[in-house]
Motif scaffolding. Structure first.
Motif, PDB file in Angstrom:
ATOM      1  N   ASP A  11     -11.452 -30.327   0.363  1.00 41.51           N
ATOM      2  CA  ASP A  11     -10.390 -29.543   0.999  1.00 41.51           C
ATOM      3  C   ASP A  11     -10.648 -29.242   2.468  1.00 41.51           C
ATOM      4  O   ASP A  11      -9.723 -28.903   3.207  1.00 41.51           O
ATOM      5  N   ASN A  12     -11.904 -29.398   2.922  1.00 42.91           N
ATOM      6  CA  ASN A  12     -12.235 -29.096   4.309  1.00 42.91           C
ATOM      7  C   ASN A  12     -12.053 -30.333   5.194  1.00 42.91           C
ATOM      8  O   ASN A  12     -12.636 -31.383   4.934  1.00 42.91           O
ATOM      9  N   LYS A  13     -11.256 -30.190   6.267  1.00 44.12           N
ATOM     10  CA  LYS A  13     -10.920 -31.333   7.117  1.00 44.12           C
ATOM     11  C   LYS A  13     -12.145 -31.895   7.836  1.00 44.12           C
ATOM     12  O   LYS A  13     -12.269 -33.112   8.006  1.00 44.12           O
ATOM     13  N   ILE A  14     -13.061 -31.019   8.260  1.00 40.11           N
ATOM     14  CA  ILE A  14     -14.261 -31.499   8.960  1.00 40.11           C
ATOM     15  C   ILE A  14     -15.123 -32.330   8.020  1.00 40.11           C
ATOM     16  O   ILE A  14     -15.614 -33.404   8.375  1.00 40.11           O
ATOM     17  N   ASN A  15     -15.294 -31.814   6.785  1.00 40.73           N
ATOM     18  CA  ASN A  15     -16.084 -32.572   5.805  1.00 40.73           C
ATOM     19  C   ASN A  15     -15.387 -33.879   5.428  1.00 40.73           C
ATOM     20  O   ASN A  15     -16.048 -34.885   5.129  1.00 40.73           O
ATOM     21  N   ASN A  28      -6.841 -33.638  -0.824  1.00 40.63           N
ATOM     22  CA  ASN A  28      -7.154 -32.291  -0.358  1.00 40.63           C
ATOM     23  C   ASN A  28      -7.502 -31.329  -1.497  1.00 40.63           C
ATOM     24  O   ASN A  28      -8.057 -30.258  -1.254  1.00 40.63           O
ATOM     25  N   ASN A  29      -7.157 -31.695  -2.728  1.00 37.31           N
ATOM     26  CA  ASN A  29      -7.444 -30.826  -3.877  1.00 37.31           C
ATOM     27  C   ASN A  29      -7.381 -31.639  -5.159  1.00 37.31           C
ATOM     28  O   ASN A  29      -7.091 -32.848  -5.132  1.00 37.31           O
ATOM     29  N   GLY A  30      -7.630 -30.972  -6.290  1.00 39.09           N
ATOM     30  CA  GLY A  30      -7.685 -31.667  -7.571  1.00 39.09           C
ATOM     31  C   GLY A  30      -6.379 -32.318  -7.977  1.00 39.09           C
ATOM     32  O   GLY A  30      -6.373 -33.421  -8.541  1.00 39.09           O
ATOM     33  N   ILE A  47     -16.423 -29.334  -5.776  1.00 39.06           N
ATOM     34  CA  ILE A  47     -16.272 -28.418  -6.913  1.00 39.06           C
ATOM     35  C   ILE A  47     -15.308 -27.284  -6.597  1.00 39.06           C
ATOM     36  O   ILE A  47     -14.353 -27.032  -7.332  1.00 39.06           O
ATOM     37  N   GLN A  48     -15.553 -26.602  -5.475  1.00 39.24           N
ATOM     38  CA  GLN A  48     -14.727 -25.444  -5.112  1.00 39.24           C
ATOM     39  C   GLN A  48     -13.572 -25.887  -4.211  1.00 39.24           C
ATOM     40  O   GLN A  48     -13.777 -26.264  -3.064  1.00 39.24           O
ATOM     41  N   MET A  49     -12.368 -25.806  -4.753  1.00 33.58           N
ATOM     42  CA  MET A  49     -11.169 -26.185  -3.991  1.00 33.58           C
ATOM     43  C   MET A  49     -10.000 -25.307  -4.418  1.00 33.58           C
ATOM     44  O   MET A  49      -9.969 -24.834  -5.551  1.00 33.58           O
ATOM     45  N   PRO A  50      -9.050 -25.102  -3.521  1.00 32.45           N
ATOM     46  CA  PRO A  50      -7.842 -24.367  -3.904  1.00 32.45           C
ATOM     47  C   PRO A  50      -6.929 -25.227  -4.768  1.00 32.45           C
ATOM     48  O   PRO A  50      -7.157 -26.424  -4.921  1.00 32.45           O
ATOM     49  N   MET A  93      -6.406 -26.694  -7.437  1.00 27.30           N
ATOM     50  CA  MET A  93      -7.096 -27.158  -8.649  1.00 27.30           C
ATOM     51  C   MET A  93      -8.528 -27.528  -8.282  1.00 27.30           C
ATOM     52  O   MET A  93      -8.746 -28.306  -7.356  1.00 27.30           O
ATOM     53  N   ASP A  94      -9.515 -26.966  -9.001  1.00 26.75           N
ATOM     54  CA  ASP A  94     -10.912 -27.259  -8.648  1.00 26.75           C
ATOM     55  C   ASP A  94     -11.366 -28.590  -9.235  1.00 26.75           C
ATOM     56  O   ASP A  94     -10.636 -29.261  -9.969  1.00 26.75           O
ATOM     57  N   GLY A  95     -12.597 -28.948  -8.910  1.00 29.04           N
ATOM     58  CA  GLY A  95     -13.123 -30.247  -9.311  1.00 29.04           C
ATOM     59  C   GLY A  95     -13.339 -30.394 -10.805  1.00 29.04           C
ATOM     60  O   GLY A  95     -13.205 -31.496 -11.357  1.00 29.04           O
ATOM     61  N   PHE A  96     -13.680 -29.291 -11.492  1.00 32.89           N
ATOM     62  CA  PHE A  96     -13.897 -29.358 -12.940  1.00 32.89           C
ATOM     63  C   PHE A  96     -12.609 -29.757 -13.666  1.00 32.89           C
ATOM     64  O   PHE A  96     -12.608 -30.665 -14.503  1.00 32.89           O
ATOM     65  N   GLU A  97     -11.526 -29.072 -13.332  1.00 37.40           N
ATOM     66  CA  GLU A  97     -10.246 -29.319 -14.003  1.00 37.40           C
ATOM     67  C   GLU A  97      -9.737 -30.715 -13.701  1.00 37.40           C
ATOM     68  O   GLU A  97      -9.245 -31.422 -14.602  1.00 37.40           O
TER      69      GLU A  97
END
Length: 640
Positions: free
Chosen positions: A524-528, A547-549, A569-572, A574-578
């Motif tokens: 979700d982070n543009k720099i990454n 940008n997200n799950g 893993i941590q994203m707005p 929908m996260d990576g787990f789901e």
């Protein structure tokens, strides 16, 4: 041994005295007696000491038993007083009983004498015990309440007034249930419980503890802890202790504990979130620095970039220390117990610090006991962390001389070994009044240490807590200006040759060749995103971004031709787990076969299990280690 009975015989007839002594000699006791032939002698003997029995002959004119009883009563004695007479009538009997005589025996019925004496002695003993008990109860803080079978109070100790404010007579009978319980239904419930006790089935040593709120005379309430037991004649004895202060303290303690736990959770959540927020730009700083270092650079440019990378790694190390300290304080740091090569682990740590030691022109020595078993069970990662902190500090604070790491075997059995690890230096040392504080968080030996040498003072705190967590001990000796010695003692179980040592699975690559892979990066982070895309395109990979799950699921559903997916893993949204669960279980068979590697700032055992359960094959830390990323891409893309 027979009980000694001290007796006064009030008589002046030798024949009568002889008969009395003859009867008393048949008793199951040892007799000690004195004869009083006048009332004056009688009064003198009474005042002389305590007596067990008084026997008076009524038929002597100059010794009137009624007068003797008046003397006896004036001294307020509780000694059995038995009168012997030739004759008796109702009026005479009532007169003597009213004066306080315990019994009246007609001389012709002298055979009754000894049974009467035994009875009165037993009664006197019981009365004495009761009085002793009552005297004790007057000075006992606990309340004693005796309830009859119907629930009415037949006895209340004087401490009722001290504890609850009621006079004893105010709580007797049914009054207890009316004045101490505000809720009438609750009072009836407790009283009915007493009535319904099956006294025949209750053992004599029966005891039960309960806690109830009791209303005081002032209208306030106190918590009384009752110990209830079975009394004689089907009574119930309740001993009450005022536990109001203790219960209030327990509640305050629980409140403080809850507050502390909530505060600790807030702090840990804050640290976790902050570490994530700090790691995100750090990932970019270190990652783009690596990319620039791979390009053509002047010597000055390369020096500046390497300085940037070193600074980034120091900041990253600081973040890791803060997170580790947070986990240690909340008892959430997980310890492994796996077989590892102890000597190799220690050697690798020392080798890591050798370059820094050479830069400072000091010697870094390693002395290993040859008797140390090759394979031990423990946590090599935490052992390395302890040694890195201790050796790093020793090198940092030493300007000339040496740093020596010694490991020796103190005691060894076929099952385990006690090891001693000593890190000794010839550095600046620690002032004597600071030695006991060096293991405190954010503590350093001098106030200007952080400014001169850098660091936060967390290293030794983490070392101490890790050593304790590994059931070890750590000691420190130091002389200011001459150096310091840190000693660790730990016990390790000895591993067997059947156990395999965990080795990192890497793909040997002489040079990083082009990979030509189709990769989906979910971040979700543009720099990454830019960093990942730039890095992967250097290896000639085709990169799609989500940008997200939800975006990732749609891209895979539309075009399931990716060789590998790198999933944050941590994203707005929908996260990576789901997202991983949906790709693995709800799309096509082809999509389910795509290997998914998690991208995470940190991974606990619990989180690794969660990754595996979701369907991810592995994980990689952010900021990326270039070799680790490259190896995992080769490993999992080739398997697909």
């Amino acid at each position: 041994m027979n009980r000694l009975i001290t007796t006064i015989i009030l008589d002046d007839s030798e024949e009568s005295i002889s008969v009395i002594l003859s009867e008393l000699s048949k008793g199951n006791f040892t007799l000690s007696y004195k004869v009083a032939r006048t009332l004056l002698e009688f009064e003198k003997l009474l005042k002389e000491k305590e007596w067990d029995l008084i026997i008076s002959n009524r038929d002597i004119d100059k010794i009137r038993s009624d007068k003797a009883l008046k003397i006896y009563n004036s001294l307020k004695l509780d000694v059995p007083f038995i009168v012997i007479s030739e004759m008796i009538n109702k009026e005479l009997l009532l007169n003597y009983y009213n004066l306080g005589a315990n019994d009246f025996i007609v001389r012709t019925s002298i055979f009754r004498f000894l049974p009467v004496v035994d009875r009165e002695l037993k009664n006197a003993e019981n009365v004495k015990k009761v009085k002793q008990s009552l005297a004790i109860l007057k000075h006992v803080d606990s309340m004693v309440i005796v309830c009859e079978r119907d629930g009415s109070v037949s006895y209340a100790s004087p401490s009722v007034e001290k504890m609850l404010g009621y006079k004893v007579e105010e709580v007797m009978g049914d009054n207890w249930w009316k004045v101490t319980y505000e809720n009438e239904k609750e009072a009836d419930r407790v009283r009915n419980a007493i009535r319904n006790y099956d006294f025949d089935d209750i053992k004599q040593d029966f005891s039960e503890i309960s806690r109830r709120k009791i209303k005081t005379k002032s209208g306030e309430y106190k918590w009384i802890e009752w110990q209830v037991s079975k009394g004689i004649n089907k009574t119930i004895i309740s001993v009450g202790i005022d536990s109001t202060d203790r219960i209030r303290a327990e509640k305050e303690l629980q409140k403080a504990k809850t507050y502390a736990e909530e505060t600790l959770k807030i702090k840990n959540d804050f640290l976790a979130n902050m570490s994530h927020e700090i790691r995100t730009p750090m990932n970019a700083v270190i990652g783009f620095t690596d990319l620039l270092l791979e390009t053509e650079l002047t010597e000055e440019q390369r020096l500046h970039l390497e300085t940037m990378k070193t600074s980034g790694n120091i900041l990253l190390s600081l973040i890791n220390n803060i997170l580790d300290l947070s986990k240690l304080e909340s008892n959430k740091l997980e310890i492994e117990n796996i077989p590892f090569n102890f000597s190799k682990t220690v050697t690798e740590v020392v080798n890591l610090m050798t370059l820094k030691a050479k830069e400072k022109n000091i010697d870094l020595e390693l002395v290993l006991d040859k008797n140390i078993p090759k394979l031990l069970n423990g946590d090599p990662t935490r052992l390395s962390q302890i040694l890195l902190n201790l050796i790093g500090n020793a090198v940092k604070f030493t300007h000339k001389g040496y740093v020596r790491v010694s490991v020796s075997s103190l005691k060894q059995t076929p099952e385990d070994v006690d090891l001693e690890i000593v890190v000794e230096d010839t550095g600046i040392g620690i002032v004597s009044n600071k030695i006991n504080t060096v293991f405190g968080a954010f503590t350093q030996a001098k106030s200007d240490t952080s400014r001169i040498y850098g660091g936060t003072g967390l290293g030794l705190t983490i070392v101490k807590k890790l050593v304790n967590l590994l059931n070890g001990k750590i000691f420190v000796k130091s002389v200011f200006g001459k150096g310091s010695t840190f000693t660790i003692q730990m016990n390790f179980k000895i591993g067997t040759s059947k156990e395999t040592v965990a080795k990192p699975k890497t793909v040997e690559v002489a040079k990083r060749k082009a990979l030509h892979l189709n990769i989906l990066v979910v971040e979700d982070n543009k720099i990454n995103q830019l960093l990942a895309k730039t890095r992967l395109e250097r290896w000639e990979c085709n990169v799609d971004m989500a940008n997200n799950g939800i975006e990732a699921v749609k891209l895979v559903q539309k075009n399931p031709v990716y060789n590998i997916i790198l999933m944050d893993i941590q994203m707005p949204v929908m996260d990576g787990f789901e997202a991983t669960k949906i790709i693995k279980n709800d799309l096509s068979d082809e999509a389910a076969k795509i290997p998914i590697v998690a991208m995470t700032a940190h991974a606990s055992k619990k989180e690794i299990l969660r990754l595996k359960d979701a369907g991810m094959v592995d994980y990689i830390f952010k900021p990326f280690d270039v070799d680790d990323l490259y190896d995992k891409l080769i490993k999992y893309s080739l398997s697909h």
